[in-house]
Design a protein around this motif. Sequence first.
Motif, short mmCIF file in Angstrom:
data_model
loop_
_atom_site.label_atom_id
_atom_site.label_comp_id
_atom_site.label_asym_id
_atom_site.label_seq_id
_atom_site.Cartn_x
_atom_site.Cartn_y
_atom_site.Cartn_z
N ARG A 1 -14.36 2.98 -4.30
CA ARG A 1 -14.45 4.37 -3.87
C ARG A 1 -13.12 4.79 -3.29
N HIS A 2 -12.75 6.04 -3.51
CA HIS A 2 -11.53 6.57 -2.91
C HIS A 2 -11.68 8.07 -2.73
N ARG A 3 -10.63 8.71 -2.17
CA ARG A 3 -10.65 10.16 -2.06
C ARG A 3 -10.60 10.77 -3.45
N ASN A 4 -11.56 11.58 -3.77
CA ASN A 4 -11.59 12.19 -5.10
C ASN A 4 -10.96 13.58 -5.03
N LEU B 1 0.86 -1.18 0.00
CA LEU B 1 0.00 0.00 0.00
C LEU B 1 0.89 1.23 0.00
N PRO B 2 0.96 1.97 -1.10
CA PRO B 2 1.66 3.25 -1.07
C PRO B 2 0.82 4.26 -0.28
N ALA B 3 1.45 4.99 0.62
CA ALA B 3 0.63 5.86 1.48
C ALA B 3 1.31 7.19 1.75
N LEU B 4 0.59 8.26 1.44
CA LEU B 4 1.01 9.61 1.77
C LEU B 4 -0.15 10.30 2.49
N ASN B 5 0.00 10.42 3.82
CA ASN B 5 -1.04 11.08 4.64
C ASN B 5 -2.43 10.47 4.43
N GLU B 6 -2.54 9.19 4.70
CA GLU B 6 -3.79 8.44 4.54
C GLU B 6 -4.29 7.93 5.89
N GLU B 7 -4.14 8.73 6.93
CA GLU B 7 -4.51 8.27 8.27
C GLU B 7 -6.00 7.90 8.36
N GLU C 1 7.95 6.70 -7.28
CA GLU C 1 9.13 6.47 -6.43
C GLU C 1 8.80 5.47 -5.35
N VAL C 2 7.61 5.63 -4.75
CA VAL C 2 7.19 4.76 -3.66
C VAL C 2 7.02 3.33 -4.16
N LEU C 3 6.40 3.17 -5.31
CA LEU C 3 6.17 1.82 -5.84
C LEU C 3 7.49 1.17 -6.26
N GLY D 1 6.04 9.87 -10.40
CA GLY D 1 4.74 10.42 -10.05
C GLY D 1 3.58 9.52 -10.43
N TYR D 2 2.52 10.17 -10.95
CA TYR D 2 1.30 9.42 -11.30
C TYR D 2 1.39 8.77 -12.67
N GLY D 3 2.53 8.89 -13.30
CA GLY D 3 2.70 8.18 -14.57
C GLY D 3 3.02 6.71 -14.38
N GLY E 1 10.26 12.49 -4.83
CA GLY E 1 8.85 12.49 -4.45
C GLY E 1 8.03 11.71 -5.46
N GLY E 2 6.77 11.52 -5.13
CA GLY E 2 5.81 10.97 -6.08
C GLY E 2 5.50 9.50 -5.89
N LYS E 3 4.37 9.09 -6.51
CA LYS E 3 3.89 7.73 -6.33
C LYS E 3 4.81 6.70 -7.00
N VAL F 1 -2.63 18.25 -12.93
CA VAL F 1 -1.19 18.02 -12.72
C VAL F 1 -0.87 16.54 -12.89
N MET F 2 -1.77 15.71 -12.35
CA MET F 2 -1.61 14.26 -12.52
C MET F 2 -1.62 13.89 -14.01
N SER F 3 -2.51 14.51 -14.74
CA SER F 3 -2.65 14.20 -16.17
C SER F 3 -1.37 14.56 -16.93
O1 UDP Z 1 3.61 10.90 -3.63
C1 UDP Z 1 2.71 10.06 -3.44
C2 UDP Z 1 1.41 10.16 -4.03
C3 UDP Z 1 0.45 9.21 -3.77
N1 UDP Z 1 0.75 8.18 -2.92
C4 UDP Z 1 -0.27 7.17 -2.62
O2 UDP Z 1 -0.69 6.55 -3.83
C5 UDP Z 1 -2.09 6.23 -3.76
C6 UDP Z 1 -2.84 6.91 -4.92
O3 UDP Z 1 -2.54 8.28 -4.87
P1 UDP Z 1 -3.75 9.35 -4.93
O4 UDP Z 1 -4.81 8.94 -3.98
O5 UDP Z 1 -3.14 10.69 -4.77
O6 UDP Z 1 -4.28 9.19 -6.44
P2 UDP Z 1 -5.81 9.23 -6.78
O7 UDP Z 1 -6.35 7.89 -6.32
O8 UDP Z 1 -6.39 10.37 -6.02
O9 UDP Z 1 -5.84 9.43 -8.25
C7 UDP Z 1 -2.57 6.71 -2.37
O10 UDP Z 1 -2.55 5.61 -1.49
C8 UDP Z 1 -1.53 7.75 -1.98
O11 UDP Z 1 -1.38 7.89 -0.58
C9 UDP Z 1 2.01 8.05 -2.34
O12 UDP Z 1 2.26 7.11 -1.59
N2 UDP Z 1 2.95 9.00 -2.62
#
Ligand code: UDP
Length: 308
Positions: free
Chosen positions: A244-247, A39-45, A106-108, A215-217, A102-104, A255-257
């Motif tokens: 469902r997730h945080r929209n 689970l990649p997580a950034l401030n998902e408490e 990197e975490v993955l 990042g989101y790519g 930074g970015g997703k 920026v994600m796009s």
């Molecule tokens: O720099 C980042 C950006 C996102 N995430 C995680 O990646 C998942 C998807 O990211 P996000 O929710 O921002 O994308 P969305 O689902 O809103 O398109 C979530 O668990 C985020 O906490 C992360 O770990 N590091």
Amino acid sequence: MYDDPAEGTPAITRSWVRSPWSTTELIRAKGGRTVSVVLPALNEEDTVADVVATITPHLGGLVDEVVVLDSGSTDRTVQRAASAGAQVVSREEALPGVPVNGGKGEVLWRSVAATSGDIVVFVDADLVGPGSHFVPSLVGPLLMENGIHLVKGFYRRPLSVAGQTDSDGGGRVTQLLARPLLTALVPELAGVLQPLGGEYACTRTFLESVPFAPGYGVEIGLLLDAYHRYGTNGIGQVGLGERRHRNRPTSELAVMSRQIVATMLTRLGIEDSGTGFTSFASTGHPFAATVAPAPLGDRPPLASTIPV
Ligand SMILES: O=c1ccn([C@@H]2O[C@H](COP(=O)(O)OP(=O)(O)O)[C@@H](O)[C@H]2O)c(=O)[nH]1
Ligand SMILES: O=C(O)[C@@H](COP(=O)(O)O)O[C@H]1O[C@H](CO)[C@@H](O)[C@H](O)[C@H]1O
């Protein structure tokens, strides 16, 4: 398998509307293979513990480790993930001595180094009410079929913004950018329902052999790399019901796009300008410009030399 797709739709033939295999069957077929869930997580408490709780019941059976890869959270993500039973790893711990980006993506990328499973399942930590069937459904094709290296989940995606809910309005970047571009540039992938979805499973063999886009790519990069390496026969997709997730607001999705477009173009050998993305505020100081820097380069395949 999948119902016949609409006439003319290039189908991802290895698709299942729902998993046909029971968890018992999967555990039996698993044999000596191991499964890691990340689970990649950034401030998902607010959500991480509930997501972990849908996965930990599989520990000791289908799942061998559940790892929350913390992305530098400043809230109680780490504490709540640990309390829920996950192993929590920081980006620095995952790859000591390798400076952190930074970015997703990197975490993955780092999560592959921090885990050991032959199969790695990714699940976003911001999910609201995920099902405990998500992980078994995603690993099923990898355990029960031959030649598949990436399995994407697909689902109905409600959208909740400003207290309003649209039962099918989610996946805005998917519907308005990713799928139209894939159809135009890689029509063989036009049948992938959720190319950006954060719930998917891969073989370690694949994950260690490909670069990770920043990042989101990251998701579109992995999808295109799987296609280039294995063709559509190496790609599966399975229905998970509803997700469902945080929209995020549209401004953040823009920026994600930009990051997704950069990765898609470069994976397809089309030059990207490298120009950062400028957002213009429509409130406060009108049209105040904010530039999000152009995405960084890929992280190299882990099977190669780790950069220092
Ligand atoms: O720099 C980042 C950006 C996102 N995430 C995680 O990646 C998942 C998807 O990211 P996000 O929710 O921002 O994308 P969305 O689902 O809103 O398109 C979530 O668990 C985020 O906490 C992360 O770990 N590091
Ligand atoms: O699918 C999408 O359009 C975006 C935004 O979804 P919503 O419009 O907020 O439901 O979310 C996805 O894209 C991200 C970038 O690839 C992934 O990291 C997310 O996991 C995925 O949900």
